[in-house]
Design an enzyme around this catalytic site. Structure first.
Site, PDB file in Angstrom:
ATOM      1  N   ARG A 234     -28.618  13.409   2.803  1.00 38.20           N
ATOM      2  CA  ARG A 234     -29.234  15.005   3.490  1.00 38.20           C
ATOM      3  C   ARG A 234     -27.981  16.172   3.530  1.00 38.20           C
ATOM      4  O   ARG A 234     -26.700  15.149   3.057  1.00 38.20           O
ATOM      5  CB  ARG A 234     -29.500  14.862   4.471  1.00 38.20           C
ATOM      6  CG  ARG A 234     -30.654  14.503   5.619  1.00 38.20           C
ATOM      7  CD  ARG A 234     -31.301  15.418   5.450  1.00 38.20           C
ATOM      8  NE  ARG A 234     -32.600  14.788   6.075  1.00 38.20           N
ATOM      9  CZ  ARG A 234     -33.390  14.242   4.904  1.00 38.20           C
ATOM     10  NH1 ARG A 234     -33.217  13.737   3.297  1.00 38.20           N
ATOM     11  NH2 ARG A 234     -35.327  13.979   5.328  1.00 38.20           N
ATOM     12  N   HIS A 282     -33.983  19.160  -3.514  1.00 37.71           N
ATOM     13  CA  HIS A 282     -33.879  18.406  -2.946  1.00 37.71           C
ATOM     14  C   HIS A 282     -35.191  17.459  -3.344  1.00 37.71           C
ATOM     15  O   HIS A 282     -36.229  17.738  -2.802  1.00 37.71           O
ATOM     16  CB  HIS A 282     -34.268  18.968  -1.879  1.00 37.71           C
ATOM     17  CG  HIS A 282     -34.912  17.788  -0.016  1.00 37.71           C
ATOM     18  ND1 HIS A 282     -33.691  18.485   0.910  1.00 37.71           N
ATOM     19  CD2 HIS A 282     -35.435  16.535  -0.616  1.00 37.71           C
ATOM     20  CE1 HIS A 282     -34.706  16.930   1.674  1.00 37.71           C
ATOM     21  NE2 HIS A 282     -34.936  16.389   0.341  1.00 37.71           N
TER      22      HIS A 282
HETATM   23  P1  NDP Z   1     -32.491   3.737   6.134  1.00 35.38           P
HETATM   24  O1  NDP Z   1     -33.018   3.864   8.038  1.00 35.38           O
HETATM   25  O2  NDP Z   1     -33.861   2.544   5.747  1.00 35.38           O
HETATM   26  O3  NDP Z   1     -31.184   3.145   6.311  1.00 35.38           O
HETATM   27  C1  NDP Z   1     -30.713   3.676   6.857  1.00 35.38           C
HETATM   28  C2  NDP Z   1     -28.947   2.908   6.116  1.00 35.38           C
HETATM   29  O4  NDP Z   1     -27.783   3.836   6.369  1.00 35.38           O
HETATM   30  C3  NDP Z   1     -28.484   1.676   7.267  1.00 35.38           C
HETATM   31  O5  NDP Z   1     -27.810   0.676   5.743  1.00 35.38           O
HETATM   32  C4  NDP Z   1     -28.178   2.025   8.160  1.00 35.38           C
HETATM   33  O6  NDP Z   1     -26.882   1.205   8.758  1.00 35.38           O
HETATM   34  C5  NDP Z   1     -27.071   3.142   7.445  1.00 35.38           C
HETATM   35  N1  NDP Z   1     -26.139   4.124   8.461  1.00 35.38           N
HETATM   36  C6  NDP Z   1     -26.292   5.192   9.375  1.00 35.38           C
HETATM   37  N2  NDP Z   1     -25.945   5.358  10.362  1.00 35.38           N
HETATM   38  C7  NDP Z   1     -24.663   5.158  10.001  1.00 35.38           C
HETATM   39  C8  NDP Z   1     -23.207   5.467   9.908  1.00 35.38           C
HETATM   40  N3  NDP Z   1     -22.937   5.872  11.285  1.00 35.38           N
HETATM   41  N4  NDP Z   1     -22.424   4.549   8.975  1.00 35.38           N
HETATM   42  C9  NDP Z   1     -22.634   3.539   8.482  1.00 35.38           C
HETATM   43  N5  NDP Z   1     -24.280   3.031   8.090  1.00 35.38           N
HETATM   44  C10 NDP Z   1     -24.929   3.939   8.912  1.00 35.38           C
HETATM   45  O7  NDP Z   1     -32.997   5.436   5.427  1.00 35.38           O
HETATM   46  P2  NDP Z   1     -33.974   5.313   3.813  1.00 35.38           P
HETATM   47  O8  NDP Z   1     -33.157   4.624   2.715  1.00 35.38           O
HETATM   48  O9  NDP Z   1     -35.374   4.782   4.323  1.00 35.38           O
HETATM   49  O10 NDP Z   1     -33.059   6.602   4.811  1.00 35.38           O
HETATM   50  C11 NDP Z   1     -32.215   7.423   3.631  1.00 35.38           C
HETATM   51  C12 NDP Z   1     -32.359   8.811   4.511  1.00 35.38           C
HETATM   52  O11 NDP Z   1     -32.409   9.622   2.576  1.00 35.38           O
HETATM   53  C13 NDP Z   1     -33.028   9.513   4.758  1.00 35.38           C
HETATM   54  O12 NDP Z   1     -32.340   9.053   6.063  1.00 35.38           O
HETATM   55  C14 NDP Z   1     -33.275  10.734   3.900  1.00 35.38           C
HETATM   56  O13 NDP Z   1     -32.769  11.906   4.971  1.00 35.38           O
HETATM   57  C15 NDP Z   1     -33.005  10.735   2.959  1.00 35.38           C
HETATM   58  N6  NDP Z   1     -34.012  10.758   1.860  1.00 35.38           N
HETATM   59  C16 NDP Z   1     -34.134  11.788   0.773  1.00 35.38           C
HETATM   60  C17 NDP Z   1     -35.070  11.837  -0.247  1.00 35.38           C
HETATM   61  C18 NDP Z   1     -34.711  13.294  -0.889  1.00 35.38           C
HETATM   62  O14 NDP Z   1     -35.399  13.598  -1.692  1.00 35.38           O
HETATM   63  N7  NDP Z   1     -33.578  13.165  -1.217  1.00 35.38           N
HETATM   64  C19 NDP Z   1     -36.068  11.307   0.381  1.00 35.38           C
HETATM   65  C20 NDP Z   1     -36.167  10.224   0.991  1.00 35.38           C
HETATM   66  C21 NDP Z   1     -35.380   9.929   1.925  1.00 35.38           C
HETATM   67  P3  NDP Z   1     -27.403  -0.313   9.251  1.00 35.38           P
HETATM   68  O15 NDP Z   1     -28.329  -0.898   7.910  1.00 35.38           O
HETATM   69  O16 NDP Z   1     -26.514  -0.842   9.743  1.00 35.38           O
HETATM   70  O17 NDP Z   1     -28.821   0.263   9.638  1.00 35.38           O
HETATM   71  C1  OXD Z   2     -37.729  12.212   3.278  1.00 37.06           C
HETATM   72  C2  OXD Z   2     -36.991  14.263   2.120  1.00 37.06           C
HETATM   73  O1  OXD Z   2     -36.558  12.441   4.137  1.00 37.06           O
HETATM   74  O2  OXD Z   2     -37.867  13.772   1.067  1.00 37.06           O
HETATM   75  O3  OXD Z   2     -38.482  12.049   2.307  1.00 37.06           O
HETATM   76  O4  OXD Z   2     -36.074  14.296   2.085  1.00 37.06           O
END
Ligand code: NDP
Ligand code: OXD
Length: 319
Positions: A234, A282
């Site tokens: 993000r 995005h």
């Molecule tokens: P998940 O919830 O599966 O994974 C999130 C990861 O981030 C986990 O490994 C988590 O740690 C880690 N994390 C969260 N908070 C912290 C922190 N404070 N410090 C260190 N690590 C942290 O999410 P996804 O992989 O499914 O998606 C990630 C993000 O990608 C989404 O939230 C979204 O914002 C973005 N996204 C963007 C898209 C785009 O088109 N650009 C499309 C889809 C998603 P832990 O393993 O310990 O829980």
């Molecule tokens: C999502 C995105 O969060 O598209 O899925 O950014």
């Protein structure tokens, strides 16, 4: 269950009628009103399929039992202070979305590794620029966040031969990946990273994490000469002024940004024309209405049949 579609029309795939058409095919015969378009009885709504719904809307639905967020990231939804506190939120975890994200991450890592920006600039100059090529095992890729998306991308990067490491909030074990966790793990993770990929959710803890101090901690002895940051999470993760200053001072060699604090990125942003910035609107992963309506409808039918919801957001963690 009456499912309300509360989708902010914002270009690309975010057309409420297109989603309505897919949901109608998945849930034939069911009332599927579209917020801001159809008249509906708030008390009749028991489920919502939402993407950036108008703040305050969900609080007007007294019988709401489940919220389906039509993307993986729930930051926009959680930013609404009136969001009903006890209604579960299900986020998108689909092979379709994950693979699209993996494509983007691998594409951008390879573009930096194979010096795409330099070669395109050389082509524009008509310059036959023969340069050495590095092996993937010479390049250290660090994934911030080791969730659904990063784990999938990591497996492909490992297969390609990159040195892959990852950092998460809680400890994770992944084949072929050196993992770090928490505040103590951040410095050693950064110190061995040439190409940093942020695949983190935006939460109060991660806001602004991609800042000057963090960039200064990245490896400075890599093949690229200066480290590269790729943000697919993000826009609120990166501090835009720090990205620009660090690029100009050589602390960063390049930045690849798919997400921005303000979207669409304002025309006046210097990021648009910066020679060492690659930006995409995005669309690292399109949210495919077909794949996602299938996922949501499947969960909704299972929920009605008394099955537990999956991929439910932990509100305290914020993701
Ligand atoms: P998940 O919830 O599966 O994974 C999130 C990861 O981030 C986990 O490994 C988590 O740690 C880690 N994390 C969260 N908070 C912290 C922190 N404070 N410090 C260190 N690590 C942290 O999410 P996804 O992989 O499914 O998606 C990630 C993000 O990608 C989404 O939230 C979204 O914002 C973005 N996204 C963007 C898209 C785009 O088109 N650009 C499309 C889809 C998603 P832990 O393993 O310990 O829980
Ligand atoms: C999502 C995105 O969060 O598209 O899925 O950014």
């Amino acid at each position: 269950v009456t499912l309300l579609l509360a989708i902010q029309p914002s270009g690309g795939n975010w057309s409420p009628p297109a989603w309505h058409e897919r949901f109608s095919a998945r849930l034939p015969g069911r009332a599927l009103p579209i917020a801001d378009v159809d008249v509906f009885d708030p008390a009749a709504i028991t489920a919502v399929a939402a993407w950036k719904p108008p703040p305050g809307l969900l609080a007007t639905l007294p019988n709401l039992r489940v919220i389906f967020n039509l993307g993986a990231g729930v930051d926009a939804l959680l930013a609404d202070p009136t969001l009903p506190q006890h209604v579960p939120i299900v986020r998108v975890v689909t092979a379709d979305l994950t693979r699209r994200m993996t494509e983007y991450i691998v594409w951008q890592v390879l573009d930096q590794h194979r010096r795409g920006p330099m070669l395109r600039a050389a082509q524009a100059r008509g310059d036959w620029l023969a340069k050495d090529q590095w092996a993937a095992h010479d390049m250290r890729v660090g994934l911030m966040g080791l969730g659904e998306i990063a784990q999938d991308a990591a497996a492909v990067l490992v297969r390609l031969g990159f040195q892959v490491s990852g950092w998460s909030r809680t400890p994770r074990r992944l084949d072929g990946v050196t993992t770090y966790a928490g505040a103590d793990g951040l410095a050693p993770f950064l110190a061995t990273t040439d190409i940093l990929v942020a695949a983190l959710p935006l939460t109060p803890q991660t806001r602004g994490v991609l800042n000057r101090r963090l960039f200064e901690g990245l490896a400075r002895d890599g093949k690229l000469g200066a480290p590269v940051v790729i943000n697919v999470g993000r826009g609120g993760l990166h501090v835009e002024a720090d990205v620009l200053a660090c690029l100009d001072e050589g602390i960063l060699g390049a930045a690849v940004l798919d997400v921005f604090e303000v979207e669409p990125l304002p025309a006046a942003s210097p990021l648009w024309r910066h020679p060492r910035v690659t930006l995409t609107p995005h669309n690292a992963a399109d949210s495919d209405p077909d794949a996602i309506s299938g996922y949501v409808a499947g969960q909704l039918l299972a929920f009605e049949a008394g099955q537990p919801l999956v991929n439910v957001v932990d509100r305290r963690r914020g993701y």
